[in-house]
Write an enzyme that holds these catalytic residues in place. Structure first.
Site, PDB file in Angstrom:
ATOM      1  N   GLY A  13       1.004  -1.368  -0.108  1.00  0.00           N
ATOM      2  CA  GLY A  13      -0.160   0.116  -0.131  1.00  0.00           C
ATOM      3  C   GLY A  13       0.953   1.427   0.036  1.00  0.00           C
ATOM      4  O   GLY A  13       2.205   0.955  -0.387  1.00  0.00           O
ATOM      5  N   LEU A  14       0.255   2.271   0.380  1.00  0.00           N
ATOM      6  CA  LEU A  14       1.356   3.581   0.258  1.00  0.00           C
ATOM      7  C   LEU A  14       1.538   3.815   1.720  1.00  0.00           C
ATOM      8  O   LEU A  14       1.216   4.552   2.253  1.00  0.00           O
ATOM      9  CB  LEU A  14       0.133   4.586  -0.157  1.00  0.00           C
ATOM     10  N   HIS A  15       1.620   2.936   2.002  1.00  0.00           N
ATOM     11  CA  HIS A  15       3.022   3.124   3.470  1.00  0.00           C
ATOM     12  C   HIS A  15       4.332   2.598   3.125  1.00  0.00           C
ATOM     13  O   HIS A  15       5.203   2.263   1.799  1.00  0.00           O
ATOM     14  CB  HIS A  15       2.703   1.265   3.679  1.00  0.00           C
ATOM     15  N   ALA A  16       5.028   2.847   4.051  1.00  0.00           N
ATOM     16  CA  ALA A  16       7.378   2.405   3.957  1.00  0.00           C
ATOM     17  C   ALA A  16       7.169   2.761   2.625  1.00  0.00           C
ATOM     18  O   ALA A  16       8.020   4.215   2.838  1.00  0.00           O
ATOM     19  CB  ALA A  16       7.159   0.798   3.479  1.00  0.00           C
TER      20      ALA A  16
END
Lengths: 89, 575
Positions: A13-16
């Site tokens: 996802g839009l993470h890390a």
């Protein structure tokens, strides 16, 4: 003002790392850029804001840009998401 | 002697003294300032210094523990330069005339709380990061630099409420034997770091961590998630010999794990993995899995706000099935309801959810949920060895109805011009007693069975496995459960079909000889159990296992069965 809608296909996802790349790309442009997921809108240049969007894999995000280089900015962010943040899978 | 428990986060056993990592709290005073420009300059200097420190921390961590653990310092740098954070802080300094320490502390804390409120393990870890980087900057502002890490001079087990990346970078890794933290889950920074270093860790111990005093002798069991404080001589000897034995066995088991599971008299069974997402593929392959016996499709449905599309499911299933080439990958259709709830799928409250509309029942009643998954599976199975399996089948009719929907999907896909798998094997889980009893009839309409012992035991014994007062009764070692399993295997074999088992029992060394002896064809387990299971099977004979299984079926209780196996097959005692 210009806008685009893209779907996050990256596994995490839009993470890390994807979130970092997204913010770093947005920061290269002088335009004001906003990103929206569900009911939350945030500054696309703010890592803390982008994380609080909670955009998982499969999430649809809307990006709006206003300013001199708005078109280039949106194109770069779209490419980044569509190229899965530079990863093959 | 006292023991406390937590979440096992990294394998192994450590024995040594406790090093209680007590981070001194930073005291933040709030006061009014007169010269905002001078205050801002202090912040810019402190930020620059923090940047340099983060660069150094990145390099040191990368050298010590690899890139994954180091990457966190780059993320922290971005957080400290966040324009929204800087703006908020600037407003407080310039408009409210608040001192910089107080403005930074409050702003960072507010972001940390927002991230925690999302209730996501990954984002909670980022809350720790924003607190970590702001404390580092605050220490630079206040001129306090002491870290408790400097006091670590002898090999110790690190005990802390929580460890931030900044804390761990300063620890001398030569003196770290293991980690124990009050907070965190299996993906916390401490857990990742411990696995990267190959050291044992137990996390999420909670307030019990306060029972540990600095310098006390500890035993840390990263397999069971247990910490023994001040172990007595007996416990110490037991753990030392377990530690030694474990490392020896682990090395031996890992050395043979890519070889087949063949008994000493030449009977071969299949050892496959239970996995829950794309990330599990490599772990399973490395552990020596000969395929996937249970791919839980729930991973695609959790932690999101709407259904995954057919396309998204197709991509995921295909990636996993292709990774295993011609080895089998068994995809289980959506198994929710009962104790597993998905907020965006409207499931009415039921008095008895375990006996209600769950798994295949839910799917059959909701084509809009079921069909995209079946279509995705049929498409993904083209050109590999993907198989499809349905949970919670109670009757032959359930299978016939499911097959009807599946054929409908296949027809639609062909009309739409998609490549679809023509020869996809279809199996069912045997987890309801009626299905076990009707195994002869069911084996005529499916290609294989996979026994789900967790549910089969709780339904057979009428004991809720989530209710601590009766969970003990719902043991898979009950003779009644083994008798049902025998009936299922015999019925399937007489129809030329094979039987697997994907419950927790498949990886339990005590259960393996009996299941092997009953004729089970496929054992599906969590990857870390694979080397040990293969080693056990390779050390016993099929003939002996058959005799042992026959005797076990005639015993009276689960305890009698366990004791009997421990006695006649000493190889099951590794721990």
């Amino acid at each position: 003002m210009l806008e685009i809608t893209v779907i996050i296909i990256h596994e995490v996802g839009l993470h890390a790392r994807p979130a970092s790349l997204f913010v770093q790309t947005a920061a290269k442009y002088s335009s004001d850029i906003e990103v929206t997921h569900g009911e939350i809108t945030t500054n696309a240049k703010s890592i803390l804001g982008v994380l609080t969007l909670g955009a998982h894999k499969g999430a649809e995000i809307n990006i709006k840009a206003e300013g001199e280089d708005a078109e280039e900015a949106l194109k770069a962010l779209e490419q980044l998401v569509l190229n899965n943040f530079g990863e093959d899978e | 002697m006292k023991s406390i428990s937590g979440i096992p986060a990294s394998y192994g056993i450590a024995i040594g003294s406790a090093f209680v990592f007590d981070r001194a709290e930073i005291v933040i005073e709030t006061y009014s300032i007169k010269d905002p420009a001078a205050e801002w300059k202090r912040f810019e200097e402190a930020r620059e210094k923090t940047h340099h420190q983060l660069d150094e921390a990145y390099q040191k961590t990368k050298d010590d523990c690899g890139e994954e653990a180091a990457e966190i310092f780059n993320a922290q740098k971005l957080m400290l330069e966040d324009p929204e954070l800087i703006n908020t802080v600037k407003n407080q300094v310039e408009k409210d005339l608040t001192n910089i320490e107080s403005a930074l502390y409050k702003t960072a804390e507010s972001y940390a709380q927002q991230l925690e409120a999302i209730n996501d393990e990954y984002l909670s870890a980022r809350a720790l990061d924003i607190r970590d980087v702001s404390s580092r900057c605050l220490r630079n502002l206040l001129g306090t630099t002491d870290s408790p890490a400097a006091a670590l001079k002898i090999p110790s087990i690190i005990v802390a409420r929580d460890l931030t990346p900044s804390d761990t970078v300063l620890l001398d890794k030569d003196f770290v034997l293991g980690f124990c933290t009050a907070e965190g889950g299996s993906t916390s920074h401490t857990a990742i770091l411990a696995r990267g270093l190959g050291l044992p860790a137990v996390v999420g111990v909670g307030t019990a961590i306060e029972d540990i005093q600095n310098g006390e002798e500890l035993v840390l069991d990263g397999d069971a998630g247990v910490i023994v404080i001040n172990p007595d001589q007996g416990a110490l000897e037991e753990f030392s010999s377990r530690q030694e034995k474990f490392y020896k066995l682990q090395a031996e088991a890992e050395a043979i794990t890519h070889q087949p599971a063949v008994t000493t008299d030449g009977h071969q069974v299949e050892i496959v993995a239970n996995i829950g997402n794309v990330e599990g593929v490599q772990t399973a392959l490395d552990a020596g899995a000969e395929g996937v016996g249970l791919l839980r499709s729930e991973f695609l449905y959790l932690e999101r706000s709407s259904l995954p599309s057919e396309e998204e499911q197709y991509q995921n299933y295909k990636t996993i099935a292709d990774a295993f080439g011609d080895k089998p990958v068994i995809l289980r259709s959506l198994d929710v309801g009962g104790d597993k709830d998905i907020p965006y799928i409207d499931m009415p409250a039921e008095t008895n959810p375990f006996l209600g509309v769950r798994a295949i029942r839910l799917c059959l009643s909701r084509p809009e949920l079921f069909k995209p998954q079946l279509r995705a599976a049929l498409r993904a199975g083209y050109g590999n060895n993907l198989k499809l399996m349905f949970p919670m089948v109670a009757t032959v009719d359930d299978v016939l109805k499911t097959r009807e929907v599946l054929e409908e999907c296949r027809g639609e896909l062909k009309n739409e011009g998609f490549d679809v798998a023509d020869e996809m094997d279809i199996g069912i889980m045997i987890e309801i007693p009626s299905a076990a009893i009707m195994a002869d009839q069911l084996s005529e309409v499916v290609d294989f069975f996979s026994i789900g012992t967790n549910d089969l035991s709780q339904y057979t014994l009428a004991a809720d496995r989530t209710n601590a007062q009766v969970a003990q009764i719902a043991s898979g070692f009950q003779p009644a459960v083994f008798r049902l399993i025998k009936g299922v295997i015999d019925a399937a074999h007489s129809n030329g079909k094979w039987v697997g088992l994907c419950g927790e029992m498949a990886g339990e060394l005590l259960a393996i000889p009996i299941l092997l002896g009953l004729g089970l064809d496929e054992f599906s387990m969590n990857p870390p159990a694979i080397p040990f299971a293969k080693q056990l099977i390779r050390s016993i004979s099929f003939k002996h296992a058959q005799q042992v299984a026959q005797t076990a079926l005639d015993l009276r209780s689960d305890t009698e069965i366990r004791e009997y196996i421990q006695k006649v097959i000493p190889e099951v005692n590794i721990g």
